[in-house]
Write a protein that holds these residues in place. Structure first.
Motif, mmCIF file in Angstrom:
data_model
loop_
_atom_site.group_PDB
_atom_site.id
_atom_site.type_symbol
_atom_site.label_atom_id
_atom_site.label_comp_id
_atom_site.label_asym_id
_atom_site.label_seq_id
_atom_site.Cartn_x
_atom_site.Cartn_y
_atom_site.Cartn_z
ATOM 1 N N PHE A 51 0.783 -1.342 0.038
ATOM 2 C CA PHE A 51 -0.284 0.120 0.006
ATOM 3 C C PHE A 51 0.772 1.418 -0.065
ATOM 4 C CE2 PHE A 51 -2.532 -3.272 1.524
ATOM 5 C CZ PHE A 51 -3.687 -3.181 0.889
ATOM 6 N N VAL A 52 0.434 2.392 -0.413
ATOM 7 C CA VAL A 52 0.894 3.638 -0.273
ATOM 8 C C VAL A 52 0.853 4.284 1.019
ATOM 9 C CG1 VAL A 52 1.061 4.103 -2.939
ATOM 10 C CG2 VAL A 52 -1.044 4.907 -1.509
ATOM 11 N N VAL A 53 0.170 3.757 1.841
ATOM 12 C CA VAL A 53 -0.085 4.036 3.223
ATOM 13 C C VAL A 53 0.994 3.629 3.926
ATOM 14 C CG1 VAL A 53 -1.493 4.232 5.339
ATOM 15 C CG2 VAL A 53 -2.731 3.981 3.020
ATOM 16 N N LYS A 54 1.902 4.615 4.604
ATOM 17 C CA LYS A 54 2.786 4.213 5.590
ATOM 18 C C LYS A 54 2.470 3.511 7.028
ATOM 19 C CE LYS A 54 4.320 8.369 5.206
ATOM 20 N NZ LYS A 54 5.055 9.799 5.133
ATOM 21 N N PHE A 55 3.361 2.472 7.313
ATOM 22 C CA PHE A 55 2.681 1.836 8.501
ATOM 23 C C PHE A 55 4.273 1.329 9.239
ATOM 24 C CE2 PHE A 55 1.332 -1.121 5.409
ATOM 25 C CZ PHE A 55 2.307 -2.288 5.493
ATOM 26 N N ASP A 56 4.248 1.114 10.158
ATOM 27 C CA ASP A 56 5.620 0.365 10.458
ATOM 28 C C ASP A 56 5.547 -1.026 11.139
ATOM 29 O OD1 ASP A 56 6.725 2.739 11.067
ATOM 30 O OD2 ASP A 56 5.852 3.189 12.959
ATOM 31 N N LEU A 57 6.411 -1.785 10.618
ATOM 32 C CA LEU A 57 6.282 -3.072 10.787
ATOM 33 C C LEU A 57 7.437 -3.485 11.948
ATOM 34 C CD1 LEU A 57 6.308 -4.439 7.318
ATOM 35 C CD2 LEU A 57 4.846 -4.857 8.763
ATOM 36 N N GLY A 58 7.098 -4.291 12.809
ATOM 37 C CA GLY A 58 8.207 -4.763 13.929
ATOM 38 C C GLY A 58 8.392 -6.011 13.904
ATOM 39 N N SER A 59 9.370 -6.574 14.645
ATOM 40 C CA SER A 59 9.905 -7.983 14.494
ATOM 41 C C SER A 59 8.839 -9.052 14.685
ATOM 42 C CB SER A 59 11.138 -8.029 15.371
ATOM 43 O OG SER A 59 10.645 -7.719 16.852
ATOM 44 N N ALA A 60 7.765 -8.492 15.508
ATOM 45 C CA ALA A 60 6.709 -9.602 16.109
ATOM 46 C C ALA A 60 5.652 -9.625 14.680
ATOM 47 C CB ALA A 60 5.819 -9.095 17.294
ATOM 48 N N ASP A 61 5.954 -8.788 13.773
ATOM 49 C CA ASP A 61 4.858 -8.983 12.808
ATOM 50 C C ASP A 61 5.392 -10.241 11.766
ATOM 51 O OD1 ASP A 61 3.089 -6.751 13.339
ATOM 52 O OD2 ASP A 61 4.819 -5.382 12.679
ATOM 53 N N ASN A 62 4.211 -10.802 11.302
ATOM 54 C CA ASN A 62 4.430 -12.142 10.714
ATOM 55 C C ASN A 62 4.611 -11.596 9.213
ATOM 56 O OD1 ASN A 62 4.959 -14.678 9.835
ATOM 57 N ND2 ASN A 62 3.159 -15.314 10.040
#
Lengths: 302, 435
Positions: B363-374
């Motif tokens: 997506f062109v929407v910015k979001f943060d990905l953490g280490s817990a995100d699969n």
């Protein structure tokens, strides 16, 4: 004594058969050329018609991987789940029922209106008769995609959007040119004397139409009705354009439900297609005599 | 007129009037609904024809999100989804809707040239004031430029796709290829090795919209002419050169490539009959479900090779916004607010993250990905590579007029079959462009 004679005759016959010289293949072919050609042609058309149907049914019982792996292989395990999927994912049951209601109603309405128009154009002489008939026929040549905007505007203005009646009226109208063409052609073949005799006997205009012409035009009506039913059953563009919910959508939308922007679940889609063609086949089985005689006995004469 | 005729005529008139009455009945109902919608205490209905239904990878999560929104706003706002899986049918319906002035409250579209037509129609909601309140900071800045028309932000940029090259490393190893090619010379050497090992190197197609081959052509045009190649039009020699390379590319594909559809082309690849494919992140789900011999585990994605002497750079990507969200211009302020509330909800970083993680889409929407995100393996590779990309250029189809895009598959078939020289191929595209 009788038994002995019979057994002797049998032996003699056997001898004759055994000693009969074999016909060379060339002679056999030349003697049966007509028959071979006829059967060859029939077999070719049988295969031409049946193979795609068989392929569709077999493909609907495969997994997508098997289908992509080999288009003509048999499934390793019959995937009846595709049929369950077809019903579960797209709500095919409701869509199927909607299609039956819409197609039958639109066909009845179309044939009734086309028969009335066909009767007047066929049996009466009046000013602009040919012009009116030409106007109807011109409708056959107009691609239905070209009418999307006017039909959409009309249906929304009438507040018939997303209602079965909207589709019924649209389909009945779209098919009128072809139905008038077929029915008028068939009515032209009914001798005028029959109607004249009925008029002498005191039959009114409506009685002549409903009691004489309509029953005699049954084959033509069934032919036109068959074409109309198939049009309604298989139509997709207007079904999509004029509806927005499952309560009024038809089965063709269910079939396309398995196709998305970038991916398609082919086997479930094929299962839905197989389900969708069943009524057409049943209809043909019921009316095949009328359809065939309609097509061959002048129903489509100009 | 006889008595019977009069009775029949009367009966027919009654039937007609009944029919008309039946037709007009819904009119009253709608009228009532319209009147009641003006009353502030009544629930506002938002009509949303959606392509994210059925077998679409985002269907499940989208349905969950919309249900949650409806629940949160019970009695106030209700989003009613109109399910349209078939994308061409969706396009046709949206065009007709907009032409006739029946613009759905919320809808999606993807074509860049169509975007301008929609914006000019003056039937879409101007979202500038809402986005300028800070909402637009959630989006990649360049994406907002795409939807700005006459200094007004006329739509929401949403789903984004990049189209890297997908390599089946198991098949490459069979042909003794151990490294992903970085240049087209290396690429064609690899193709030779694969061919010698009895493996058709690439999946190609000229059927339908020639999607996979169109992506290859897009890569080549940019690799040769650089990211600004489309500014020069078809007179840029990159288009001609890319056509010549496409002819070569088709020497390394399956025999049925001319006329093949997306199903055939993708089918060859997921059945390990070809080693190289080009497509976007939406294909991950299918690879996982349908790829033979646990194929998903051996697939790697990479940017297309560099063309030696070309203006393109290493790592350059073809990418495009494949879904913009538009909204109908509203006269009712309460409804406008409800539509904006829904748009903010489905474009919020937390919800977009949910959709992305569930579907593999970008997506062109910015979001943060953490280490817990699969994060899905191939999706992660695409995100990383596109973040490093020196440029991301939309594909050929999105850069040219719809007439050119429609002409491309036929022109390509002619080019590959030898009916047309590369020069004639370009002429055919130019003719379509001038229409």
């Amino acid at each position: 004594m009788k038994t002995a004679k019979n057994s002797l005759e049998t032996t003699e016959r056997k001898d004759i058969i055994v000693t009969k010289p074999k016909k060379p293949l060339k002679v056999f072919i030349s003697e049966n050329a007509k028959s071979i050609f006829k059967w060859g042609l029939l077999l070719f058309f049988l295969m031409y018609t049946l193979v795609p149907m068989l392929w569709l049914i077999i493909s609907s019982l495969k997994t997508n991987t098997e289908l992509m792996g080999s288009h003509f292989s048999l499934p390793s395990k019959l995937q009846f789940g595709n049929y369950i999927n077809a019903f579960a994912v797209s709500g095919l049951g409701t869509l199927f029922l909607n299609s039956i209601i819409i197609s039958l109603a639109a066909t009845l309405l179309n044939v009734l209106v086309a028969a009335m128009a066909g009767y007047v154009i066929s049996r009466f002489n009046f000013k602009l008769k040919e012009g009116i008939f030409t106007m109807f026929i011109t409708g056959i040549l107009v691609p239905i995609n070209a009418l999307m905007v006017p039909y959409f505007t009309l249906i929304t203005k009438l507040n018939l959007y997303d209602k079965k009646i909207g589709l019924i009226l649209t389909y009945a109208a779209i098919g009128i040119p072809m139905s008038v063409y077929i029915i008028r052609g068939f009515m032209n073949t009914i001798p005028a004397e029959l109607e004249e005799a009925a008029a002498i006997e005191g039959c009114s205009f409506y009685q002549r139409f409903f009691k004489i012409i309509l029953p005699l035009s049954r084959t033509g009506l069934v032919t036109a009705g068959t074409f109309q039913f198939l049009l309604c059953w298989n139509e997709f563009i207007y079904a999509m354009l004029l509806t927005s919910s499952v309560k009024s959508r038809t089965i063709q939308l269910g079939v396309r439900y398995f196709s998305n922007q970038f991916t398609t679940d082919y086997t479930s889609m094929y299962a839905a297609i197989v389900i969708s063609i069943i009524p057409s086949i049943i209809g043909y089985i019921i009316f095949q005599e009328q359809i065939i005689s309609g097509l061959t006995n002048g129903a489509v004469k100009g | 007129m006889s008595k019977t005729q009069r009775i029949l005529a009367l009966l027919l008139a009654v039937v007609m009037l009944t029919g008309l009455a039946a037709c007009s009945k819904p009119n009253t109902e709608t009228g009532t609904a319209a009147n009641t919608s003006e009353e502030p205490q009544k629930e506002i209905t938002i009509n949303f024809p959606s392509i994210w239904v059925g077998k679409d990878s985002k269907a499940g999560i989208m349905s969950e999100l919309i249900s949650a929104f409806n629940q949160e706003n019970t009695g106030k706002i209700k989003v009613v989804v109109e399910e349209i899986g078939d994308y061409q049918a969706y396009r046709d319906k949206m065009r007709t809707n907009i032409t006739t002035g029946n613009v759905p409250d919320v809808f999606t579209f993807d074509n860049a040239s169509e975007t301008q037509l929609f914006f000019r129609s003056d039937k879409l909601m101007d979202l500038s004031s809402y986005l300028n309140e800070g909402w637009k900071n959630d989006f990649i800045a360049s994406a907002i430029k795409d939807v700005t028309f006459d200094n007004k932000i006329m739509a929401i940029p949403y789903e984004f796709g990049v189209t890297p090259v997908w390599y089946n490393t198991r098949l490459l190893e069979k042909a003794n290829v151990t490294e992903i090619p970085k240049t087209y010379t290396e690429f064609f050497d690899m193709c030779e090795k694969l061919k010698a090992a009895g493996i058709a190197p690439t999946s190609q197609m000229t059927g339908e919209n020639a999607w996979t081959s169109m992506l290859w052509y897009s890569q080549l045009v940019v690799a040769i002419g650089g990211p600004d190649v489309y500014k020069n039009g078809f007179d840029d020699p990159a288009f001609l050169e890319a056509a010549k390379i496409m002819q070569k590319m088709y020497q390394y594909t399956t025999k049925d490539a001319v006329g093949a559809t997306a199903g055939v082309s993708a089918g060859h690849w997921i059945n390990e009959r070809t080693a190289i494919f080009m497509n976007g992140p939406w294909f991950v789900g299918r690879l996982k479900n349908e790829g033979v011999n646990n194929m998903y585990d051996v697939v790697e994605v990479a940017p297309a090779p560099v063309y030696e002497g070309g203006k393109g750079q290493e790592g350059g990507y073809i990418g495009f916004i494949q879904a913009y969200i538009g909204a109908a211009k509203q006269t009712d302020k309460a409804k406008e607010a409800a539509v904006v509330k829904f748009l903010k909800y489905i474009t919020s970083p937390e919800n977009v993250k949910k959709v992305s993680l569930a579907s593999g889409a970008m997506f062109v929407v910015k979001f943060d990905l953490g280490s817990a995100d699969n994060v899905e393996k191939l999706q992660a590779q695409m995100i990383e590579q596109s973040n490093k990309a020196p440029y991301i250029v939309p594909h050929f189809q999105g850069n040219v007029k719809p007439a050119v895009a429609s002409e491309f598959p036929q022109a390509l078939s002619g080019l590959i079959l030898g009916d047309k020289t590369p020069e004639k191929f370009i002429e055919q595209l130019k003719r379509a462009d001038s229409m």
